[in-house]
Design a protein around this motif. Structure first.
Motif, PDB file in Angstrom:
ATOM      1  N   LEU A 182       0.649  -1.100   0.166  1.00  0.00           N
ATOM      2  CA  LEU A 182       0.026   0.066  -0.046  1.00  0.00           C
ATOM      3  C   LEU A 182       1.048   1.274  -0.026  1.00  0.00           C
ATOM      4  N   ILE A 183       1.894   1.307   0.972  1.00  0.00           N
ATOM      5  CA  ILE A 183       2.633   2.640   0.914  1.00  0.00           C
ATOM      6  C   ILE A 183       3.405   2.887  -0.183  1.00  0.00           C
ATOM      7  N   PRO A 184       4.259   1.473  -0.834  1.00  0.00           N
ATOM      8  CA  PRO A 184       4.758   2.093  -2.337  1.00  0.00           C
ATOM      9  C   PRO A 184       4.028   2.390  -3.034  1.00  0.00           C
ATOM     10  N   THR A 185       2.889   1.863  -3.456  1.00  0.00           N
ATOM     11  CA  THR A 185       1.719   2.318  -4.338  1.00  0.00           C
ATOM     12  C   THR A 185       1.337   3.678  -4.224  1.00  0.00           C
ATOM     13  N   ALA A 186       1.147   4.236  -2.865  1.00  0.00           N
ATOM     14  CA  ALA A 186       0.748   5.555  -2.733  1.00  0.00           C
ATOM     15  C   ALA A 186       1.801   6.469  -3.086  1.00  0.00           C
ATOM     16  N   LEU A 187       2.930   6.042  -2.676  1.00  0.00           N
ATOM     17  CA  LEU A 187       4.258   6.928  -3.246  1.00  0.00           C
ATOM     18  C   LEU A 187       4.341   6.903  -4.475  1.00  0.00           C
ATOM     19  N   ILE A 188       4.038   5.953  -5.370  1.00  0.00           N
ATOM     20  CA  ILE A 188       4.413   6.075  -6.816  1.00  0.00           C
ATOM     21  C   ILE A 188       3.074   6.948  -7.253  1.00  0.00           C
ATOM     22  N   ALA A 189       1.884   6.762  -6.549  1.00  0.00           N
ATOM     23  CA  ALA A 189       0.761   7.750  -6.926  1.00  0.00           C
ATOM     24  C   ALA A 189       1.192   9.252  -6.886  1.00  0.00           C
ATOM     25  N   LEU A 190       1.889   9.485  -5.791  1.00  0.00           N
ATOM     26  CA  LEU A 190       2.146  10.711  -5.368  1.00  0.00           C
ATOM     27  C   LEU A 190       3.044  11.301  -6.280  1.00  0.00           C
ATOM     28  N   THR A 191       3.773  10.866  -6.967  1.00  0.00           N
ATOM     29  CA  THR A 191       4.753  11.070  -8.202  1.00  0.00           C
ATOM     30  C   THR A 191       4.137  11.153  -9.364  1.00  0.00           C
ATOM     31  N   LEU A 192       2.785  11.072  -9.523  1.00  0.00           N
ATOM     32  CA  LEU A 192       2.488  11.013 -10.976  1.00  0.00           C
ATOM     33  C   LEU A 192       2.180  12.369 -11.574  1.00  0.00           C
ATOM     34  N   VAL A 193       1.997  13.332 -10.631  1.00  0.00           N
ATOM     35  CA  VAL A 193       1.634  14.668 -11.071  1.00  0.00           C
ATOM     36  C   VAL A 193       2.969  15.258 -11.461  1.00  0.00           C
ATOM     37  N   PRO A 194       4.114  15.272 -10.476  1.00  0.00           N
ATOM     38  CA  PRO A 194       5.334  15.735 -11.061  1.00  0.00           C
ATOM     39  C   PRO A 194       5.779  15.078 -12.234  1.00  0.00           C
ATOM     40  N   MET A 195       5.707  13.562 -12.540  1.00  0.00           N
ATOM     41  CA  MET A 195       5.905  13.037 -13.464  1.00  0.00           C
ATOM     42  C   MET A 195       5.304  13.602 -14.876  1.00  0.00           C
ATOM     43  N   ALA A 196       3.945  14.072 -14.800  1.00  0.00           N
ATOM     44  CA  ALA A 196       3.399  14.504 -15.902  1.00  0.00           C
ATOM     45  C   ALA A 196       3.684  15.742 -16.344  1.00  0.00           C
ATOM     46  N   GLY A 197       4.232  16.610 -15.169  1.00  0.00           N
ATOM     47  CA  GLY A 197       4.873  17.890 -15.469  1.00  0.00           C
ATOM     48  C   GLY A 197       6.114  18.085 -15.894  1.00  0.00           C
TER      49      GLY A 197
END
Length: 226
Positions: free
Chosen positions: A10-25
């Motif tokens: 759960l924690i790794p998945t949440a951390l990767i999700a947190l990265t999605l917006v900066p990755m898109a930018g």
């Protein structure tokens, strides 16, 4: 996959999700550099593209792959992979932090940025680099608890952009536009929140490693020392 295994991810998945917006930018920025037009807003990147490209690529690598290190079963059952990823993440994290510092010092600031935001970037960027260096030095000394603590701190700062996006979006939805000093303070809050959570995690768990964690850490040291 058992329920305990799913919970461990759960924690790794949440951390990767947190990265999605900066990755898109970052993807938009790279596409702009590859085929976009020079404008007053992006001229600094076209004048010196290497730092921003290196920053984006290293940040994606560090934040996405680094999230895997927060899966307890992954660390305990695959110590060799944990060690290999550590070898990859240390230079990636340093590249991310150092290029961020370079851009703050040498790129022209965009309109709306000021001395306080630059100070935030320099302080947190330096703290991230220092945390990774101290974490690496700790594992070389076989100091597993300090290695874990410093690496958590460094990763928390690296994930600042994701938290900043959430904080800023929440402000815009609840209050209104985030500009000037408001934007600066919200960005600072994003880093501060991550650092506070990191300290809570570090201080809220026993520092004595479990047998599985100790085995993983010893394997990690062996790989770094070789």
């Amino acid at each position: 996959m058992t329920s305990s295994t799913r919970a461990g991810w759960l924690i790794p998945t949440a951390l990767i999700a947190l990265t999605l917006v900066p990755m898109a930018g970052g993807a938009v920025r790279l596409a702009d550099l590859a085929g976009g037009e020079v404008t007053p807003d992006n001229a600094r990147f076209f004048a010196a593209p290497l730092p921003v490209v290196a920053h984006i690529l290293s940040a994606v690598l560090y934040c996405v792959v680094g999230a895997l290190q927060f899966a307890p079963r992954f660390r305990g059952r695959r110590p060799g992979t944990h060690r290999v990823l550590g070898r990859l993440l240390v230079p990636a994290g340093l590249a991310m932090g150092l290029t961020g510092l370079w851009m703050t010092l040498f790129y022209a600031w965009p309109e709306g940025d000021g001395d306080l935001l630059a100070a935030f970037r320099l302080v947190f960027g330096s703290a991230m680099v220092a945390s990774i260096v101290l974490g690496f030095a700790a594992i070389r000394r076989r100091d597993f608890a300090r290695h874990r603590a410093w690496m958590i701190r460094g990763y928390a700062i690296a994930q600042g952009a994701g938290t900043q996006a959430l904080v800023t979006l929440s402000w815009v939805l609840l209050v209104g536009p985030a500009e000037g000093m408001t934007r600066t303070l919200l960005l600072g809050a994003g880093w501060a929140i991550n650092v506070a959570v990191a300290e809570w995690i570090i201080r809220g768990r026993p520092t004595r490693p479990t047998q599985a964690a100790a085995g993983s850490a010893k394997a990690h040291v062996g790989g770094l020392a070789s």
